[in-house]
Write a protein that holds these residues in place. Structure first.
Motif, PDB file in Angstrom:
ATOM      1  N   THR A  99      -2.734  10.677   1.611  1.00 37.73           N
ATOM      2  CA  THR A  99      -3.049  10.428   0.201  1.00 37.73           C
ATOM      3  C   THR A  99      -4.195   9.439   0.003  1.00 37.73           C
ATOM      4  O   THR A  99      -4.673   9.281  -1.120  1.00 37.73           O
ATOM      5  CB  THR A  99      -1.801   9.903  -0.537  1.00 37.73           C
ATOM      6  N   CYS A 100      -4.642   8.775   1.056  1.00 38.03           N
ATOM      7  CA  CYS A 100      -5.758   7.836   0.955  1.00 38.03           C
ATOM      8  C   CYS A 100      -7.067   8.625   0.990  1.00 38.03           C
ATOM      9  O   CYS A 100      -7.366   9.305   1.975  1.00 38.03           O
ATOM     10  CB  CYS A 100      -5.697   6.836   2.109  1.00 38.03           C
TER      11      CYS A 100
ATOM     12  N   ARG B  24       2.304   2.563  11.942  1.00 35.24           N
ATOM     13  CA  ARG B  24       2.084   3.959  12.354  1.00 35.24           C
ATOM     14  C   ARG B  24       2.857   4.922  11.458  1.00 35.24           C
ATOM     15  O   ARG B  24       2.398   6.029  11.173  1.00 35.24           O
ATOM     16  CB  ARG B  24       2.506   4.146  13.810  1.00 35.24           C
ATOM     17  N   ALA B  25       4.027   4.491  10.989  1.00 40.70           N
ATOM     18  CA  ALA B  25       4.848   5.347  10.132  1.00 40.70           C
ATOM     19  C   ALA B  25       4.154   5.690   8.815  1.00 40.70           C
ATOM     20  O   ALA B  25       4.550   6.638   8.138  1.00 40.70           O
ATOM     21  CB  ALA B  25       6.192   4.682   9.856  1.00 40.70           C
TER      22      ALA B  25
ATOM     23  N   LYS C 268      -9.416  21.306   5.090  1.00 43.34           N
ATOM     24  CA  LYS C 268      -8.163  20.890   4.441  1.00 43.34           C
ATOM     25  C   LYS C 268      -8.215  19.411   4.047  1.00 43.34           C
ATOM     26  O   LYS C 268      -7.670  19.036   3.007  1.00 43.34           O
ATOM     27  CB  LYS C 268      -6.979  21.152   5.364  1.00 43.34           C
ATOM     28  N   PHE C 269      -8.874  18.594   4.854  1.00 39.18           N
ATOM     29  CA  PHE C 269      -9.002  17.185   4.494  1.00 39.18           C
ATOM     30  C   PHE C 269      -9.988  16.986   3.349  1.00 39.18           C
ATOM     31  O   PHE C 269      -9.899  15.995   2.626  1.00 39.18           O
ATOM     32  CB  PHE C 269      -9.422  16.335   5.695  1.00 39.18           C
ATOM     33  N   SER C 270     -10.915  17.900   3.154  1.00 40.49           N
ATOM     34  CA  SER C 270     -11.887  17.731   2.071  1.00 40.49           C
ATOM     35  C   SER C 270     -11.276  18.081   0.719  1.00 40.49           C
ATOM     36  O   SER C 270     -11.791  17.678  -0.315  1.00 40.49           O
ATOM     37  CB  SER C 270     -13.138  18.587   2.313  1.00 40.49           C
ATOM     38  N   ALA C 271     -10.161  18.812   0.723  1.00 43.76           N
ATOM     39  CA  ALA C 271      -9.482  19.140  -0.528  1.00 43.76           C
ATOM     40  C   ALA C 271      -8.900  17.855  -1.117  1.00 43.76           C
ATOM     41  O   ALA C 271      -8.542  16.932  -0.397  1.00 43.76           O
ATOM     42  CB  ALA C 271      -8.376  20.160  -0.276  1.00 43.76           C
ATOM     43  N   THR C 272      -8.794  17.808  -2.412  1.00 41.68           N
ATOM     44  CA  THR C 272      -8.301  16.617  -3.093  1.00 41.68           C
ATOM     45  C   THR C 272      -6.865  16.327  -2.700  1.00 41.68           C
ATOM     46  O   THR C 272      -6.023  17.211  -2.717  1.00 41.68           O
ATOM     47  CB  THR C 272      -8.378  16.797  -4.618  1.00 41.68           C
ATOM     48  N   GLY C 273      -6.610  15.083  -2.308  1.00 40.95           N
ATOM     49  CA  GLY C 273      -5.247  14.650  -1.957  1.00 40.95           C
ATOM     50  C   GLY C 273      -4.436  14.361  -3.207  1.00 40.95           C
ATOM     51  O   GLY C 273      -4.943  14.345  -4.306  1.00 40.95           O
ATOM     52  N   THR C 274      -3.152  14.130  -2.997  1.00 38.90           N
ATOM     53  CA  THR C 274      -2.276  13.842  -4.146  1.00 38.90           C
ATOM     54  C   THR C 274      -2.238  12.368  -4.429  1.00 38.90           C
ATOM     55  O   THR C 274      -2.534  11.549  -3.644  1.00 38.90           O
ATOM     56  CB  THR C 274      -0.835  14.338  -3.857  1.00 38.90           C
TER      57      THR C 274
ATOM     58  N   ASP D 115       0.845  -1.192   0.000  1.00 47.59           N
ATOM     59  CA  ASP D 115       0.000   0.000   0.000  1.00 47.59           C
ATOM     60  C   ASP D 115       0.885   1.249   0.000  1.00 47.59           C
ATOM     61  O   ASP D 115       1.604   1.504   0.969  1.00 47.59           O
ATOM     62  CB  ASP D 115      -0.899  -0.019   1.232  1.00 47.59           C
ATOM     63  N   PRO D 116       0.850   2.043  -1.057  1.00 45.28           N
ATOM     64  CA  PRO D 116       1.727   3.216  -1.134  1.00 45.28           C
ATOM     65  C   PRO D 116       1.159   4.462  -0.453  1.00 45.28           C
ATOM     66  O   PRO D 116       1.837   5.479  -0.389  1.00 45.28           O
ATOM     67  CB  PRO D 116       1.841   3.447  -2.645  1.00 45.28           C
TER      68      PRO D 116
END
Length: 113
Positions: free
Chosen positions: A59-60, A48-49, A107-113, A5-6
């Motif tokens: 990114t998830c 956790r890392a 900020k979490f609702s903004a699209t992740g990378t 899982d990246p």
């Protein structure tokens, strides 16, 4: 737990265990070990890392949505509790904390990378 899982995830409890650990450490000088594997907002178990409380790093998509909902819920709870008699925090303090949660939710609702 998926080894391939990246994605960077958010913890399902939004790192509450770390906050509790830090509070206990500051009060009593004792510090327990944090678990090395945690449950995420998307219900995976990952090291956790591979998690972060910072919106810019997560990114998830499912974890971002989870964090968005949780921060909005926390803001609502703070506002509700601030109106209850006997609260030790002032209304202004509660509103400031609720605003902080709403800002993170946005900020979490903004699209992740």
């Amino acid at each position: 737990m998926s080894e391939s899982d990246p994605h960077i995830h958010v913890q399902s409890n939004l790192s509450a265990d770390a906050a509790v650990r830090n509070k206990i450490a500051s009060m009593f000088g004792l510090a327990s070990d944090l678990p090395s594997v945690v449950t995420t907002g998307c219900e995976l178990r990952v090291p956790r890392a591979m998690t972060s409380p910072l919106p810019a790093r997560v990114t998830c998509l499912a974890c971002r949505e989870h964090a968005h909902r949780q921060h909005l819920r926390s803001a609502e709870q703070l506002e509700h509790l601030s109106r209850m008699p006997g609260m030790n925090a002032s209304s202004a303090q509660a509103q400031q904390a609720a605003g902080w949660h709403r800002d993170l939710a946005a900020k979490f609702s903004a699209t992740g990378t």
